[in-house]
Design an enzyme around this catalytic site. Sequence first.
Site, short mmCIF file in Angstrom:
data_model
loop_
_atom_site.label_atom_id
_atom_site.label_comp_id
_atom_site.label_asym_id
_atom_site.label_seq_id
_atom_site.Cartn_x
_atom_site.Cartn_y
_atom_site.Cartn_z
N MET A 18 0.70 -0.59 0.10
CA MET A 18 0.20 -0.25 -0.12
C MET A 18 1.40 1.85 0.52
SD MET A 18 -3.21 -1.00 2.85
CE MET A 18 -2.18 -2.09 3.68
N ALA A 19 0.98 1.79 -1.41
CA ALA A 19 1.75 2.61 -1.16
C ALA A 19 1.18 4.14 0.02
CB ALA A 19 1.23 3.88 -2.73
N CYS A 101 -3.57 -1.10 -8.79
CA CYS A 101 -3.06 0.07 -7.56
C CYS A 101 -4.50 0.70 -9.13
CB CYS A 101 -2.51 0.80 -8.57
SG CYS A 101 -2.83 2.29 -7.73
N LYS A 140 0.27 -8.45 -9.26
CA LYS A 140 -0.76 -8.36 -8.61
C LYS A 140 -1.73 -7.58 -9.73
CE LYS A 140 -3.54 -7.27 -4.88
NZ LYS A 140 -2.98 -5.40 -3.89
N ASN A 201 -7.22 -11.46 -2.31
CA ASN A 201 -6.76 -10.21 -1.82
C ASN A 201 -8.45 -9.63 -1.55
OD1 ASN A 201 -5.86 -7.31 -2.74
ND2 ASN A 201 -5.64 -8.54 -0.73
#
Length: 328
Positions: A18-19, A101, A140, A201
Amino acid sequence: MIEIGTHVVENPVFLAPMAGVTDRPFRDACAREGVGYAASEMISSDTLLYATAKTRHRIVRAENDLPHAVQIAGADPVAMADAAALNVAHGAQIIDINMGCPAKKVCNRLAGSALLEHPDLVRDILRLVVARVDVPVTLKIRTGPTPDNRNGVAIARLAQSEGIACLAVHGRTRSDRFKGQAEYDTIAAIVDAVSIPVIANGDICNGEQALQVLRTTGAAGIMVGRAAQGNPWIFREINAALQGLPAPLPPSLDEVGATLMTHLLGCHKLYGEYRGVRIARKHIAWYCKGLRHAAAFREAVNKVEDSNDQLRLVESFFSQPALFEAAA
């Protein structure tokens, strides 16, 4: 047990990159509570940015024994391959590619989950990155660009054919962002379609949900993101559930305070006083969520700019057991 190239992940519980969140202190906190795998925050494939302090802080190796995995994002295949090679030269043991993202500033550059609409470009990126580095490459993704175009199975098959070693799938499309509930049928279809490990996820917040997602999808492991913010103990709970053990007791107030203090010291050390104090504020807010007088405490702690003052306020707040009661 999950094999990612030559790396063996004994515990099938992953931390989602997670940025702005999963920096070294955060990953270390989760590792102490039993997470099996934790990649870095997403970093740009623009190698010119690697001279900035922000990027250097993001790629630094955590102080734990987990494989050093670095996540990269971008839309240019050559730049992505260059970024992968640069990170391997700096010690990365696994390269993770972000095509999940949904943030507008990422997707507007045709990176992140925007790439799912362009399978040919996905293939080019994966092919060049895998060929460029001698470490495992993981990916991802989301289930597709939109609910009407859930092409996750096709992307997963493409990824396997290009040498991707492990695939994490968030159970939402790009257009869903984080709205609604994650769906796991597409993840189950992906598991059936490929032979590489698939990590499920999305909306996993406790041990019971982790078990249910594994049963529903047949995935090799699960990945936890937002539910770990201020709550590294979720990995302790999930591990117990996966082992068929009783749920552990929630952390005591002393344990929460001690964990947060260690986390803050890590922030101050990594970023320095000015940035460290400011970056720590969001973590403080997450750790004290649900406690009495948390709002007043956050207001006070957000005003201090000295690291010692920040630590003093946190220690003072968590030394009062009555505050550990659920907020009214």
